[in-house]
Design a protein around this motif. Structure first.
Motif, mmCIF file in Angstrom:
data_model
loop_
_atom_site.group_PDB
_atom_site.id
_atom_site.type_symbol
_atom_site.label_atom_id
_atom_site.label_comp_id
_atom_site.label_asym_id
_atom_site.label_seq_id
_atom_site.Cartn_x
_atom_site.Cartn_y
_atom_site.Cartn_z
ATOM 1 N N SER A 1 0.680 -1.376 -0.222
ATOM 2 C CA SER A 1 -0.012 -0.024 0.117
ATOM 3 C C SER A 1 0.582 0.878 0.252
ATOM 4 C CB SER A 1 -0.869 -0.160 1.347
ATOM 5 O OG SER A 1 -2.168 -0.841 0.836
ATOM 6 N N ILE A 2 1.819 1.435 0.990
ATOM 7 C CA ILE A 2 2.817 2.188 1.141
ATOM 8 C C ILE A 2 3.739 2.609 -0.617
ATOM 9 C CG2 ILE A 2 4.385 3.293 2.364
ATOM 10 C CD1 ILE A 2 3.835 1.755 4.245
ATOM 11 N N LEU A 3 4.403 1.608 -1.450
ATOM 12 C CA LEU A 3 4.590 1.448 -2.620
ATOM 13 C C LEU A 3 3.748 2.051 -3.768
ATOM 14 C CD1 LEU A 3 6.567 -1.571 -2.348
ATOM 15 C CD2 LEU A 3 8.045 0.127 -2.205
ATOM 16 N N ARG A 4 2.769 1.531 -3.307
ATOM 17 C CA ARG A 4 1.647 1.860 -4.206
ATOM 18 C C ARG A 4 1.299 3.585 -4.198
ATOM 19 N NH1 ARG A 4 -3.336 -1.908 -5.863
ATOM 20 N NH2 ARG A 4 -2.141 -3.447 -7.286
ATOM 21 N N ARG A 5 0.701 4.217 -3.116
ATOM 22 C CA ARG A 5 0.977 5.652 -2.959
ATOM 23 C C ARG A 5 2.466 6.501 -3.576
ATOM 24 N NH1 ARG A 5 -2.170 7.533 1.987
ATOM 25 N NH2 ARG A 5 -3.557 5.894 2.074
ATOM 26 N N PHE A 6 3.877 6.173 -3.239
ATOM 27 C CA PHE A 6 4.857 6.445 -3.908
ATOM 28 C C PHE A 6 4.429 6.371 -5.682
ATOM 29 C CE2 PHE A 6 6.013 6.056 0.116
ATOM 30 C CZ PHE A 6 6.570 7.282 0.596
ATOM 31 N N GLY A 7 3.310 5.722 -6.196
ATOM 32 C CA GLY A 7 3.195 5.483 -7.341
ATOM 33 C C GLY A 7 3.864 4.352 -8.307
ATOM 34 N N VAL A 8 4.050 3.619 -7.482
ATOM 35 C CA VAL A 8 4.641 2.006 -7.909
ATOM 36 C C VAL A 8 3.718 1.332 -8.800
ATOM 37 C CG1 VAL A 8 6.316 0.105 -7.361
ATOM 38 C CG2 VAL A 8 6.964 2.251 -6.753
ATOM 39 N N ARG A 9 4.025 0.849 -9.567
ATOM 40 C CA ARG A 9 2.950 -0.044 -10.193
ATOM 41 C C ARG A 9 1.838 -1.897 -9.925
ATOM 42 N NH1 ARG A 9 3.399 -3.513 -14.773
ATOM 43 N NH2 ARG A 9 5.285 -3.266 -14.794
ATOM 44 N N GLY A 10 1.208 -1.592 -9.748
ATOM 45 C CA GLY A 10 0.478 -3.079 -8.959
ATOM 46 C C GLY A 10 0.344 -3.805 -9.554
ATOM 47 N N GLY A 11 0.543 -5.002 -8.748
ATOM 48 C CA GLY A 11 0.165 -6.258 -10.133
ATOM 49 C C GLY A 11 1.190 -7.103 -9.613
ATOM 50 N N CYS A 12 0.972 -8.188 -10.027
ATOM 51 C CA CYS A 12 2.416 -9.516 -10.074
ATOM 52 C C CYS A 12 2.936 -8.670 -11.366
ATOM 53 C CB CYS A 12 1.553 -10.610 -10.802
ATOM 54 S SG CYS A 12 0.315 -11.386 -9.386
#
Length: 69
Positions: free
Chosen positions: A58-69
């Motif tokens: 969740s923290i990484l996604r807030r920093f703009g890292v793309r989600g998924g496998c």
């Protein structure tokens, strides 16, 4: 790189670092209390596997890292 992969890389680094700081035979040894951090990372990995939710992801996604496998 996806958040999924980064979580596993960060967890692996945390485990290795905390073992290096917590195992008495290590040249980087500070205190055996660092092994509690190793257990904390393991518990978080277990929790995320069961609940399918991970705070680090969740923290990484807030920093703009793309989600998924």
């Amino acid at each position: 790189m996806t958040s999924w992969r980064l979580v596993r890389i960060i967890a692996g680094l945390f485990v290795l670092l905390s073992l290096a700081l917590g195992v008495p035979g290590s040249p980087l040894y500070l205190s055996t209390w660092w092994l509690a951090f190793t257990a904390f990372v393991g518990l978080n990995l277990l929790q995320s596997g069961i609940t399918k939710w991970c705070l680090m992801e969740s923290i990484l996604r807030r920093f703009g890292v793309r989600g998924g496998c």
